[in-house]
Design a protein around this motif. Structure first.
Motif, PDB file in Angstrom:
ATOM      1  N   ARG A 140       0.862  -1.150   0.079  1.00 55.26           N
ATOM      2  CA  ARG A 140       0.131   0.118   0.040  1.00 55.26           C
ATOM      3  C   ARG A 140       0.848   1.343   0.102  1.00 55.26           C
ATOM      4  NH1 ARG A 140      -4.592  -1.044   4.446  1.00 55.26           N
ATOM      5  NH2 ARG A 140      -5.235   1.140   3.762  1.00 55.26           N
ATOM      6  N   SER A 358      -8.803  -7.495   8.603  1.00 52.98           N
ATOM      7  CA  SER A 358      -7.626  -7.722   9.448  1.00 52.98           C
ATOM      8  C   SER A 358      -6.241  -7.219   8.605  1.00 52.98           C
ATOM      9  CB  SER A 358      -7.465  -9.242  10.001  1.00 52.98           C
ATOM     10  OG  SER A 358      -8.542  -9.726  10.731  1.00 52.98           O
ATOM     11  N   HIS A 359      -5.309  -6.759   9.316  1.00 52.52           N
ATOM     12  CA  HIS A 359      -4.123  -6.484   8.638  1.00 52.52           C
ATOM     13  C   HIS A 359      -3.009  -6.669   9.807  1.00 52.52           C
ATOM     14  CE1 HIS A 359      -3.808  -2.347  10.818  1.00 52.52           C
ATOM     15  NE2 HIS A 359      -4.970  -2.305  10.435  1.00 52.52           N
ATOM     16  N   HIS A 366       0.013  -0.608   9.610  1.00 55.51           N
ATOM     17  CA  HIS A 366      -0.286  -1.452   8.419  1.00 55.51           C
ATOM     18  C   HIS A 366       1.053  -2.017   8.267  1.00 55.51           C
ATOM     19  CE1 HIS A 366      -3.636   1.203   7.257  1.00 55.51           C
ATOM     20  NE2 HIS A 366      -4.237  -0.077   7.863  1.00 55.51           N
ATOM     21  N   TRP A 371       1.107 -11.962   3.247  1.00 58.40           N
ATOM     22  CA  TRP A 371      -0.430 -12.202   2.926  1.00 58.40           C
ATOM     23  C   TRP A 371      -0.622 -13.687   2.139  1.00 58.40           C
ATOM     24  CZ3 TRP A 371      -4.043  -9.448   4.890  1.00 58.40           C
ATOM     25  CH2 TRP A 371      -3.749  -8.212   5.613  1.00 58.40           C
TER      26      TRP A 371
END
Length: 429
Positions: A140, A358-359, A366, A371
């Motif tokens: 991100r 969720s993160h 973050h 992942w």
């Protein structure tokens, strides 16, 4: 420093994990962040680059770390460079780390002034076959300024074009995803301070207060407990504002009958907490507000039970969608026909719950994590389902931070008031 310094064995442990993943002949280099300018002679508060912080504990600008496990000279296998201090700096800015303090903090015995970096790097690269350069590879991330890391990476590539370049980021993502107990303890402190702020706010809120006044109550409690403030820009969103996912203006009046969504968390020792709570301005939820609140609460409790070692995050989010679909059906927000005709890429529940559940969280809100790999013990996640009903001026999101254990999870925010009845009880006591 205002926060409790973590022991050097944490940073020794973290570096050992990193070098274990390096190829033979590799040399890795990590840089601190810059102090960023604003305008005139102003600067932003310094925030250390979290990778070098994770490996050294050096919370100071102009720091550099070299890791070269294959170096012929044992003193060259890990080197920390810190900004040289002097009497003038001590008078105007405060003293910087001495070499001895840097050794004690990091557990690194070879400490030099930053001015020696280029000379020492040149000597070491005669032995090294590859250079591990670090970049912010968070999925991100959106970076429009040139960081200190980017400047030095460019210089290294231009100065040593014949060395093979490797990436540090995949290794950092792997080792940072699993938290050491010292890190978990620091995050618990952050959560405990966040709890103190929330309990203060529960006694403060009443019809007519401004959102920014609530923000100020949190800030007061955070600072007086040793935090440097919010771990991220806080969201204090009353009424319809709660349906704007990244509302940060915090400038509206809180009206009787509305619900306030508060997404806030303090940082402590650079570690983040991330909490969301929703409270009624008047001290009592309406029946409809409580029904939506309890639906989100139910999903949240089930989400926590789903997060286990070995679980795929993709499967987890799919199962959360099924849980939320059931709650939205019960609330009458969607019907069976909506579910039957839904687009698999944008299921019916997404109309009212459009973000992830969720993160990863840690040194960054973050945080870095894997992942694409199964959940592991030591991962720390937020759990944050929500329902946003724009036509009812109602947004409910609830969020806690949990540590995955071998046989379940530990809720770092388990002592923070959460159930609707408990919230009302405190507000009216």
């Amino acid at each position: 420093m205002r926060y409790q310094i973590l022991p050097s064995d944490l940073y020794i442990h973290n570096r050992q994990r990193f070098v274990k993943e390096m190829k033979p002949g590799g040399l890795a280099v990590f840089f601190s962040n810059d102090i960023m300018p604003t305008s005139a002679d102003g600067t932003m508060p310094f925030k250390q680059a979290t990778d070098i912080l994770h490996l050294t504990g050096a919370d100071q600008e102009e720091s550099i770390l070299i890791l070269f496990p294959g170096a012929h000279n044992p003193r060259h296998r890990e080197i920390l460079f810190v900004r040289e201090t002097n009497e003038e700096i001590a008078i105007w800015e405060g003293a910087k780390l001495t070499k001895e303090q840097a050794r004690e903090l990091s557990g690194i015995q070879s400490v030099h002034w930053t001015t020696d970096f280029e000379k020492i790097l040149h000597t070491l690269l005669a032995e090294a076959s590859s250079i591990y350069l670090n970049n912010n590879e968070h999925t991100r991330a959106s970076i429009e300024v040139e960081t200190r890391t980017a400047r030095y990476n460019k210089w290294i590539r231009e100065t040593y074009p014949n060395h093979e370049i490797d990436r540090s980021a995949p290794i950092m993502h792997r080792i940072r995803a699993v938290k050491h107990q010292h890190e978990i303890d620091q995050m618990q402190r952050a959560c405990d301070i966040t709890k103190a702020g929330f309990e203060r706010v529960l006694k403060f809120v009443k019809p007519g207060v401004m959102e920014y006044e609530i923000e100020a109550e949190f800030a007061h409690e955070f600072l007086r407990n040793g935090s440097r403030g919010f771990a991220y820009t806080p969201i204090i969103a009353s009424g319809f504002n709660a349906c704007v996912l990244h509302y940060i203006e915090n400038d509206a009046k809180c009206h009787e009958g509305d619900v306030i969504l508060m997404d806030v968390g303090c940082e402590y020792g650079n570690y983040a907490s991330d909490m969301t709570r929703c409270i009624p301005v008047s001290g009592r939820f309406t029946d409809r507000q409580k029904a939506v609140y309890n639906a989100v609460y139910s999903v949240m409790q089930d989400c926590m039970k789903l997060l286990r070692p070995g679980v795929s995050l993709h499967d987890y989010h799919r199962e959360v969608g099924e849980l939320m679909t059931k709650q939205l059906l019960d609330l009458g927000l969607i019907d069976k026909h909506d579910v039957e005709k839904q687009n698999p890429d944008w299921p019916a529940y997404k109309k009212y719950f459009m973000h992830g559940t969720s993160h990863f969280i840690g040194l960054d809100v973050h945080d870095y994590g894997l992942w694409h790999e199964p959940i592991q013990a030591g991962n720390v996640f937020t759990v944050e389902p929500g329902i946003y009903i724009r036509e009812e001026n109602l947004g409910i999101r609830l969020e806690n931070d949990i540590v995955i254990t071998n046989d379940g999870y530990h809720d770092l925010m388990g002592s923070i008031p959460l159930e609707a009845d408990h919230i009302e009880e405190i507000m009216n006591s």
